[in-house]
Enzyme design. Sequence first.
Site, short mmCIF file in Angstrom:
data_model
loop_
_atom_site.label_atom_id
_atom_site.label_comp_id
_atom_site.label_asym_id
_atom_site.label_seq_id
_atom_site.Cartn_x
_atom_site.Cartn_y
_atom_site.Cartn_z
N ALA A 14 5.71 -10.05 5.99
CA ALA A 14 4.99 -9.83 4.73
C ALA A 14 5.81 -10.31 3.53
O ALA A 14 5.70 -9.78 2.43
CB ALA A 14 4.68 -8.34 4.58
N ARG A 20 -1.71 -19.89 -1.84
CA ARG A 20 -3.11 -20.30 -1.87
C ARG A 20 -4.04 -19.23 -2.44
O ARG A 20 -5.21 -19.48 -2.70
CB ARG A 20 -3.56 -20.72 -0.44
CG ARG A 20 -2.93 -22.04 0.00
CD ARG A 20 -3.04 -22.25 1.51
NE ARG A 20 -2.00 -21.52 2.25
CZ ARG A 20 -1.87 -21.55 3.58
NH1 ARG A 20 -2.71 -22.25 4.31
NH2 ARG A 20 -0.89 -20.88 4.17
N GLU A 156 1.70 -27.02 14.24
CA GLU A 156 1.14 -26.62 12.95
C GLU A 156 0.24 -27.74 12.43
O GLU A 156 0.50 -28.93 12.69
CB GLU A 156 2.28 -26.35 11.96
CG GLU A 156 3.01 -25.06 12.24
CD GLU A 156 2.08 -23.86 12.29
OE1 GLU A 156 1.46 -23.53 11.26
OE2 GLU A 156 1.95 -23.24 13.37
N LYS A 353 -15.89 19.18 -13.71
CA LYS A 353 -14.50 18.96 -13.31
C LYS A 353 -13.86 20.30 -13.03
O LYS A 353 -14.03 21.22 -13.83
CB LYS A 353 -13.74 18.24 -14.43
CG LYS A 353 -12.35 17.80 -14.03
CD LYS A 353 -11.30 18.00 -15.12
CE LYS A 353 -11.01 19.44 -15.37
NZ LYS A 353 -9.94 19.71 -16.32
N ARG A 442 -24.90 31.56 -34.05
CA ARG A 442 -25.34 30.38 -34.80
C ARG A 442 -25.76 30.80 -36.20
O ARG A 442 -26.04 31.98 -36.45
CB ARG A 442 -26.51 29.70 -34.10
CG ARG A 442 -27.72 30.58 -33.99
CD ARG A 442 -28.85 29.92 -33.20
NE ARG A 442 -30.00 30.78 -33.12
CZ ARG A 442 -30.77 30.95 -32.06
NH1 ARG A 442 -30.49 30.31 -30.95
NH2 ARG A 442 -31.81 31.73 -32.09
C1 UD1 Z 1 0.86 -19.09 10.46
C2 UD1 Z 1 1.27 -19.79 11.76
C3 UD1 Z 1 0.06 -20.53 12.33
C4 UD1 Z 1 -1.06 -19.56 12.57
C5 UD1 Z 1 -1.39 -18.77 11.31
C6 UD1 Z 1 -2.32 -17.62 11.66
C7 UD1 Z 1 3.63 -20.37 11.59
C8 UD1 Z 1 4.61 -21.45 11.34
N1 UD1 Z 1 2.36 -20.70 11.49
O1 UD1 Z 1 0.50 -20.07 9.52
O2 UD1 Z 1 0.42 -21.16 13.55
O3 UD1 Z 1 -2.21 -20.24 13.02
O4 UD1 Z 1 -0.20 -18.18 10.72
O5 UD1 Z 1 -2.76 -16.94 10.53
O6 UD1 Z 1 4.01 -19.28 11.90
N2 UD1 Z 1 5.97 -15.02 5.94
C9 UD1 Z 1 7.19 -14.42 5.74
N3 UD1 Z 1 8.27 -15.20 5.44
C10 UD1 Z 1 8.19 -16.53 5.34
C11 UD1 Z 1 6.92 -17.15 5.54
C12 UD1 Z 1 5.85 -16.37 5.85
O7 UD1 Z 1 7.31 -13.20 5.83
O8 UD1 Z 1 9.21 -17.16 5.07
C13 UD1 Z 1 4.80 -14.17 6.25
C14 UD1 Z 1 3.70 -14.27 5.24
O9 UD1 Z 1 3.83 -13.27 4.22
C15 UD1 Z 1 2.43 -14.04 6.06
C16 UD1 Z 1 2.82 -14.54 7.44
O10 UD1 Z 1 4.23 -14.60 7.46
O11 UD1 Z 1 2.08 -12.67 6.12
C17 UD1 Z 1 2.23 -15.90 7.76
O12 UD1 Z 1 2.62 -16.84 6.79
P1 UD1 Z 1 1.65 -17.97 6.25
O13 UD1 Z 1 2.39 -18.77 5.25
O14 UD1 Z 1 0.35 -17.38 5.87
O15 UD1 Z 1 1.47 -18.86 7.57
P2 UD1 Z 1 0.21 -19.73 7.95
O16 UD1 Z 1 0.28 -21.01 7.20
O17 UD1 Z 1 -1.01 -18.95 7.83
MG MG Z 2 -1.42 -17.17 6.95
#
Ligand code: UD1
Ligand code: MG
Length: 464
Positions: A14, A20, A156, A353, A442
């Site tokens: 997280a 995006r 990816e 309330k 009143r």
């Molecule tokens: C990722 C997967 C992809 C998959 C998709 C599913 C990878 C490289 N790709 O892509 O194969 O189909 O999820 O939804 O894993 N996060 C971190 N630290 C970081 C980067 C990300 O904690 O450095 C967390 C983000 O907060 C998020 C999750 O990891 O909750 C996924 O990251 P996101 O950037 O959304 O990956 P996707 O491009 O969706």
């Molecule tokens: Mg994602």
Amino acid sequence: MKKFDQPLEVVVLAAGQGTRMNSALPKVLHPLAGKPLLQHVVNTAAALAPSAIHVVVGHKADQVRQAVDADVHWVEQLAQLGTGHAVQQALPFIAEGALVLVLYGDVPLVTAACLNPCIQAARGGDLALITADFSDPAELGRIQRGGDGSIQGIVEYRDASEKQRAICEINSGIMALSQPGFMDYLSRIKPANAQGEFYLTDVVALAVADGLAVHGLKAESPEEVMGINDRAQLATMERTYQRRAVGSLMAQGVSVADATRVDVRGTVEAGQDCFLDVNVVLEGQVRLGRNVYLGPGVVVRDSSLGDGVRVEPHTVVEGSQVAANCVLGPFAHLRQGTRLEEAVKIGNFVETKKTVLGRGSKANHLAYLGDASLGEDCNVGAGTITCNYDGINKHPTVIGNDVFVGTNSTLVAPLEIGSGAFIAAGSTVTTTVKSGELAVGRGRQRNIKGWVRPDQRKNEPESK
Ligand code: UD1
Ligand code: MG
């Protein structure tokens, strides 16, 4: 270590910003059905009863920690170098030999029922991941399978060839592997890809090369493993969630006027034969008895409504306990701490309330009842106000049974009105009214004989 001895630890990713989403709010805090995305994931993780839940935070870490209500171990990823790097940050805190399940904070609808087979498949040292077939796989990671159908790796979208992009089986991001496996493979991944990131997905090809069995479990319903990357996906997922929530209400014996126009943002327990009209919103912990009717535009938050309660349109009920057969609204507002005994009527433009109304009491129009307690069979006239606030403190108004409060009465608290008392219309009541007394507070009416109505024309300047 024997399979059944292996403790389970969950890592939730997280730390990302969620570029995006184009938002000041971290992506994992955007609400789905009224709760942050991450809260959904953490709740599901807790349902697996693991020995620990590690949540990796980074972007606006403090804000994320504060917004989520959970007993978890927070791990900080100082720079967001990719999903593989994120899992690596949690590894030092994971018990040796544990089974590690990775969940993504932006994949909120996954259920324990979907995760359990994945956990089982990885016990004993194998790698398991959850995949899904999407008709429009957009920019998700694609599952690469060999001629024999076995999983060989994940590519990816940004690194994929046209041919690979045509693959419809996607990576959900959910993966289970033993701690030693993650230690080994994550130390070997390189950011040699289009995004220059350490991809968690690269672990799969390394495991295959190492001779591990890789189990790809297809999600029964692909929408469960859908990730949120932008607001359009969030809105679609909200509808998916609501369709299911309303479906489960209908299965409990609730009728709805339109299954696409009821929203559930919490937990609802409903008795048989309730009817929800259009645009009803249920939030927090809501309990409905049997035969409850909620009219159009009604909002019920953290409240309980007994059998046969009827809530007319555009009424808001929060933090209240409403006993059987009460009638509320239209346009009523029951606030925190309202308790209505059976067959009470609260009509239009009445606000309550921290107030109790005894059985059969009525406040049918335009009133404010705050910090008040009324006995049974009272009648509160239109325009009655309990003046509960002196600018510094709140004070109570205590009213007995069978009291008649005339229209436009101002009840200045602290105040006691005994049973059977009668308040004349338009009274300002400041002192105790004893049982059976009539209070008239009143100005007396004066009628002036021979009074002449001013004639405006006399004063007008003569026209030139
Ligand atoms: C990722 C997967 C992809 C998959 C998709 C599913 C990878 C490289 N790709 O892509 O194969 O189909 O999820 O939804 O894993 N996060 C971190 N630290 C970081 C980067 C990300 O904690 O450095 C967390 C983000 O907060 C998020 C999750 O990891 O909750 C996924 O990251 P996101 O950037 O959304 O990956 P996707 O491009 O969706
Ligand atoms: Mg994602």
